[in-house]
Design a protein around this motif. Structure first.
Motif, PDB file in Angstrom:
ATOM      1  N   LEU A  90      -4.412  33.333   9.155  1.00  0.00           N
ATOM      2  CA  LEU A  90      -3.832  33.614  10.471  1.00  0.00           C
ATOM      3  C   LEU A  90      -3.839  32.378  11.370  1.00  0.00           C
ATOM      4  O   LEU A  90      -2.928  32.193  12.178  1.00  0.00           O
ATOM      5  CB  LEU A  90      -4.564  34.773  11.145  1.00  0.00           C
ATOM      6  CG  LEU A  90      -4.258  36.155  10.573  1.00  0.00           C
ATOM      7  CD1 LEU A  90      -5.132  37.215  11.227  1.00  0.00           C
ATOM      8  CD2 LEU A  90      -2.783  36.507  10.726  1.00  0.00           C
ATOM      9  N   SER A  91      -4.847  31.527  11.226  1.00  0.00           N
ATOM     10  CA  SER A  91      -4.858  30.307  12.052  1.00  0.00           C
ATOM     11  C   SER A  91      -3.697  29.393  11.652  1.00  0.00           C
ATOM     12  O   SER A  91      -3.087  28.751  12.518  1.00  0.00           O
ATOM     13  CB  SER A  91      -6.201  29.580  11.959  1.00  0.00           C
ATOM     14  OG  SER A  91      -6.383  29.009  10.686  1.00  0.00           O
ATOM     15  N   ARG A  94      -0.556  30.943  13.149  1.00  0.00           N
ATOM     16  CA  ARG A  94      -0.466  30.667  14.586  1.00  0.00           C
ATOM     17  C   ARG A  94      -0.036  29.223  14.845  1.00  0.00           C
ATOM     18  O   ARG A  94       0.744  28.950  15.762  1.00  0.00           O
ATOM     19  CB  ARG A  94      -1.797  30.968  15.270  1.00  0.00           C
ATOM     20  CG  ARG A  94      -2.052  32.449  15.390  1.00  0.00           C
ATOM     21  CD  ARG A  94      -3.296  32.769  16.220  1.00  0.00           C
ATOM     22  NE  ARG A  94      -3.766  34.090  15.870  1.00  0.00           N
ATOM     23  CZ  ARG A  94      -4.817  34.341  15.084  1.00  0.00           C
ATOM     24  NH1 ARG A  94      -5.533  33.359  14.587  1.00  0.00           N
ATOM     25  NH2 ARG A  94      -5.171  35.577  14.799  1.00  0.00           N
ATOM     26  N   LEU A  97       3.622  29.093  14.247  1.00  0.00           N
ATOM     27  CA  LEU A  97       4.360  29.749  15.322  1.00  0.00           C
ATOM     28  C   LEU A  97       4.307  28.958  16.631  1.00  0.00           C
ATOM     29  O   LEU A  97       5.176  29.122  17.485  1.00  0.00           O
ATOM     30  CB  LEU A  97       3.873  31.186  15.514  1.00  0.00           C
ATOM     31  CG  LEU A  97       4.226  32.132  14.367  1.00  0.00           C
ATOM     32  CD1 LEU A  97       3.555  33.492  14.554  1.00  0.00           C
ATOM     33  CD2 LEU A  97       5.733  32.286  14.206  1.00  0.00           C
ATOM     34  N   SER A  98       3.314  28.095  16.784  1.00  0.00           N
ATOM     35  CA  SER A  98       3.284  27.244  17.976  1.00  0.00           C
ATOM     36  C   SER A  98       4.370  26.171  17.886  1.00  0.00           C
ATOM     37  O   SER A  98       4.868  25.695  18.899  1.00  0.00           O
ATOM     38  CB  SER A  98       1.907  26.605  18.176  1.00  0.00           C
ATOM     39  OG  SER A  98       1.680  25.605  17.209  1.00  0.00           O
ATOM     40  N   GLU A 110       2.643  37.085   9.124  1.00  0.00           N
ATOM     41  CA  GLU A 110       1.509  37.416   9.996  1.00  0.00           C
ATOM     42  C   GLU A 110       1.233  38.923   9.967  1.00  0.00           C
ATOM     43  O   GLU A 110       0.082  39.358   9.836  1.00  0.00           O
ATOM     44  CB  GLU A 110       1.805  36.964  11.426  1.00  0.00           C
ATOM     45  CG  GLU A 110       0.687  37.267  12.400  1.00  0.00           C
ATOM     46  CD  GLU A 110       1.018  36.826  13.816  1.00  0.00           C
ATOM     47  OE1 GLU A 110       0.092  36.401  14.518  1.00  0.00           O
ATOM     48  OE2 GLU A 110       2.197  36.912  14.217  1.00  0.00           O
TER      49      GLU A 110
END
Length: 150
Positions: A90-91, A94, A97-98, A110
């Motif tokens: 998940l990190s 993320r 997605l950033s 995700e």
């Protein structure tokens, strides 16, 4: 999207990319493309040791090559999810997605990872609950036997 976490690489592909990677490694001249293709195959292997090796190769690429960052993050997320390192997966999602917040493929990944976490979390809790019940039953049985002897 679930299939991206269960899909395995054909053995022929893995061998072909492994051969190219090792030939370049022997010459001490590994291209990012060869390393990525080999790592991409490894994270799609059915063997956890291969997946972990692929993750290491992808992490090296992520740290040393700006080009391809999105792909590295995506396959790092997949590799970690496949070995049930969901928090790490998940990190990476993320981080991806950033860079690209609207990427539907990664948003779907995700969601799949979170569903797997929920499912396995519930299974883990059910197993723990079963163990507690079994221990409680044994203690109760022990106490009943002990009170009968008195």
């Amino acid at each position: 999207m679930d299939d991206v976490l269960t899909e395995t690489v054909p053995t022929d592909d893995l061998k072909r990319f492994e051969k190219v990677y090792h030939e370049q490694l022997y010459k001490n001249d590994v291209t990012p493309k060869a390393q990525f293709e080999y790592a991409w195959c490894l994270v799609r292997s059915k063997y956890p040791a291969d997946i972990k090796k692929g993750i290491v190769l992808l992490q090296e690429l992520y740290k040393s090559h700006d080009e391809g960052q999105r792909d590295y993050l995506y396959y790092l997320a997949i590799g970690n999810a496949r070995i049930k390192e969901y928090s790490k997966a998940l990190s990476y999602v993320r981080a991806f997605l950033s860079i690209e917040p609207g990427n539907q493929q990664v948003i779907s990944l995700e969601s799949t990872i979170k569903k797997k976490m929920d499912k396995e979390g519930l299974v883990g809790m059910a197993m723990a609950g079963g163990v507690v019940l079994a221990v409680g039953a044994l203690v109760g049985l022990g106490m009943a036997v002990a009170s009968k002897k008195s």
